[in-house]
Design a protein around this motif. Structure first.
Motif, PDB file in Angstrom:
ATOM      1  N   ALA A  93      25.740 -46.126  33.108  1.00  9.47           N
ATOM      2  CA  ALA A  93      25.011 -46.548  32.040  1.00  9.47           C
ATOM      3  C   ALA A  93      23.939 -47.532  32.889  1.00  9.47           C
ATOM      4  CB  ALA A  93      25.962 -47.354  30.994  1.00  9.47           C
ATOM      5  N   ASP A  94      22.743 -47.583  32.723  1.00 11.03           N
ATOM      6  CA  ASP A  94      21.861 -48.269  33.068  1.00 11.03           C
ATOM      7  C   ASP A  94      21.124 -49.396  32.104  1.00 11.03           C
ATOM      8  OD1 ASP A  94      19.668 -49.616  34.516  1.00 11.03           O
ATOM      9  OD2 ASP A  94      19.033 -47.694  35.561  1.00 11.03           O
ATOM     10  N   VAL A  95      21.655 -50.335  32.048  1.00  3.64           N
ATOM     11  CA  VAL A  95      21.307 -51.452  30.768  1.00  3.64           C
ATOM     12  C   VAL A  95      20.894 -52.610  31.605  1.00  3.64           C
ATOM     13  CG1 VAL A  95      22.188 -52.646  28.971  1.00  3.64           C
ATOM     14  CG2 VAL A  95      23.227 -50.475  29.470  1.00  3.64           C
ATOM     15  N   ALA A  96      19.567 -52.930  31.024  1.00  2.00           N
ATOM     16  CA  ALA A  96      18.896 -54.061  31.578  1.00  2.00           C
ATOM     17  C   ALA A  96      19.094 -54.141  33.038  1.00  2.00           C
ATOM     18  CB  ALA A  96      19.410 -55.601  30.760  1.00  2.00           C
ATOM     19  N   GLY A  97      18.617 -52.952  33.689  1.00  2.37           N
ATOM     20  CA  GLY A  97      18.496 -53.149  35.173  1.00  2.37           C
ATOM     21  C   GLY A  97      19.713 -53.023  35.886  1.00  2.37           C
ATOM     22  N   LYS A  98      20.841 -53.182  35.022  1.00  2.25           N
ATOM     23  CA  LYS A  98      22.262 -53.243  35.525  1.00  2.25           C
ATOM     24  C   LYS A  98      23.002 -51.911  35.396  1.00  2.25           C
ATOM     25  CE  LYS A  98      22.506 -57.719  36.200  1.00  2.25           C
ATOM     26  NZ  LYS A  98      21.890 -58.176  37.241  1.00  2.25           N
ATOM     27  N   GLU A 104       8.269 -45.273  53.065  1.00  2.00           N
ATOM     28  CA  GLU A 104       9.835 -44.720  53.057  1.00  2.00           C
ATOM     29  C   GLU A 104      10.581 -44.743  51.702  1.00  2.00           C
ATOM     30  OE1 GLU A 104      12.333 -46.854  55.952  1.00  2.00           O
ATOM     31  OE2 GLU A 104      10.801 -46.881  57.351  1.00  2.00           O
ATOM     32  N   GLN A 105       9.773 -45.845  50.840  1.00  2.00           N
ATOM     33  CA  GLN A 105      10.224 -45.542  49.522  1.00  2.00           C
ATOM     34  C   GLN A 105      10.000 -44.298  48.746  1.00  2.00           C
ATOM     35  OE1 GLN A 105       9.090 -48.933  47.060  1.00  2.00           O
ATOM     36  NE2 GLN A 105       9.473 -50.657  49.079  1.00  2.00           N
ATOM     37  N   ARG A 106       8.763 -44.108  49.327  1.00  2.00           N
ATOM     38  CA  ARG A 106       8.185 -42.871  48.444  1.00  2.00           C
ATOM     39  C   ARG A 106       9.148 -41.494  49.005  1.00  2.00           C
ATOM     40  NH1 ARG A 106       3.142 -45.392  49.209  1.00  2.00           N
ATOM     41  NH2 ARG A 106       2.830 -44.429  51.190  1.00  2.00           N
ATOM     42  N   ALA A 107       9.320 -41.573  50.274  1.00  2.00           N
ATOM     43  CA  ALA A 107       9.967 -40.481  51.150  1.00  2.00           C
ATOM     44  C   ALA A 107      11.538 -40.348  50.237  1.00  2.00           C
ATOM     45  CB  ALA A 107      10.205 -40.802  52.481  1.00  2.00           C
ATOM     46  N   MET A 153      18.792 -57.025  39.082  1.00  2.00           N
ATOM     47  CA  MET A 153      18.724 -56.196  40.196  1.00  2.00           C
ATOM     48  C   MET A 153      19.822 -56.105  41.159  1.00  2.00           C
ATOM     49  SD  MET A 153      15.538 -56.561  43.390  1.00  2.00           S
ATOM     50  CE  MET A 153      14.322 -56.633  42.246  1.00  2.00           C
ATOM     51  N   ASP A 154      20.048 -54.784  41.411  1.00  2.00           N
ATOM     52  CA  ASP A 154      21.385 -54.415  42.203  1.00  2.00           C
ATOM     53  C   ASP A 154      20.936 -54.326  43.511  1.00  2.00           C
ATOM     54  OD1 ASP A 154      20.380 -51.952  42.552  1.00  2.00           O
ATOM     55  OD2 ASP A 154      21.698 -50.901  40.966  1.00  2.00           O
ATOM     56  N   ASP A 155      22.081 -54.098  44.423  1.00  2.00           N
ATOM     57  CA  ASP A 155      22.070 -53.918  45.900  1.00  2.00           C
ATOM     58  C   ASP A 155      20.959 -52.901  46.292  1.00  2.00           C
ATOM     59  OD1 ASP A 155      23.575 -56.332  46.273  1.00  2.00           O
ATOM     60  OD2 ASP A 155      25.377 -55.189  46.348  1.00  2.00           O
ATOM     61  N   LEU A 156      21.011 -51.796  45.569  1.00  2.00           N
ATOM     62  CA  LEU A 156      20.289 -50.605  45.768  1.00  2.00           C
ATOM     63  C   LEU A 156      18.732 -50.852  45.526  1.00  2.00           C
ATOM     64  CD1 LEU A 156      20.042 -47.685  47.189  1.00  2.00           C
ATOM     65  CD2 LEU A 156      20.468 -46.852  44.648  1.00  2.00           C
ATOM     66  N   ASP A 157      18.516 -51.550  44.514  1.00  2.00           N
ATOM     67  CA  ASP A 157      17.206 -51.875  44.268  1.00  2.00           C
ATOM     68  C   ASP A 157      16.505 -52.924  45.427  1.00  2.00           C
ATOM     69  OD1 ASP A 157      17.213 -50.279  41.714  1.00  2.00           O
ATOM     70  OD2 ASP A 157      17.845 -52.218  40.673  1.00  2.00           O
ATOM     71  N   ARG A 158      17.421 -53.677  45.736  1.00  2.00           N
ATOM     72  CA  ARG A 158      17.086 -54.763  46.857  1.00  2.00           C
ATOM     73  C   ARG A 158      16.786 -54.095  48.053  1.00  2.00           C
ATOM     74  NH1 ARG A 158      20.006 -58.403  43.698  1.00  2.00           N
ATOM     75  NH2 ARG A 158      21.988 -57.944  44.989  1.00  2.00           N
TER      76      ARG A 158
END
Length: 108
Positions: A86-91, A15-18, A1-6
């Motif tokens: 590239a989005d690989v394994a959540g990275k 707010e997540q939906r917005a 999980m990257d910083d943006l996901d956290r």
């Protein structure tokens, strides 16, 4: 999980939906023609900025496969920057340097 996901997970659900809704609104172009129209440019504008013939710009906008250097030139003619992620394994991995290397190798 990257910083943006956290960061997103830490937000309240409304707010997540917005944020999700707004990001979908911002990503409105699904092809090069729509991207060009989004920024208010004509095929002639792209032709003048890239050196491609207008007929070739038209063909390019219909292609599904092209060189990274060609795509980069097209995007830059619209005032943008080509980013490849590239989005690989959540990275998420920024591969934009590949497009930059294609620019350098096309000079030789």
């Amino acid at each position: 999980m990257d910083d943006l996901d956290r960061l997103m997970k830490a937000l309240p659900e409304d707010e997540q939906r917005a944020v999700a809704k707004r990001s979908e609104e911002l990503v409105t172009a699904h092809n090069l023609r729509e991207l060009r129209a989004l920024v208010g440019r004509t095929q002639e504008d792209v032709s003048a900025r890239t050196g491609f013939k207008q007929t070739n710009v038209s063909r390019l906008e219909k292609r599904a496969d092209m060189k990274l250097s060609t795509l980069r030139d097209y995007v830059e003619s619209l005032g943008g920057t080509l980013k490849i992620v590239a989005d690989v394994a959540g990275k998420k991995v920024d591969l934009s340097s590949i497009a930059e290397r294609s620019r350098q190798s096309s000079k030789f």
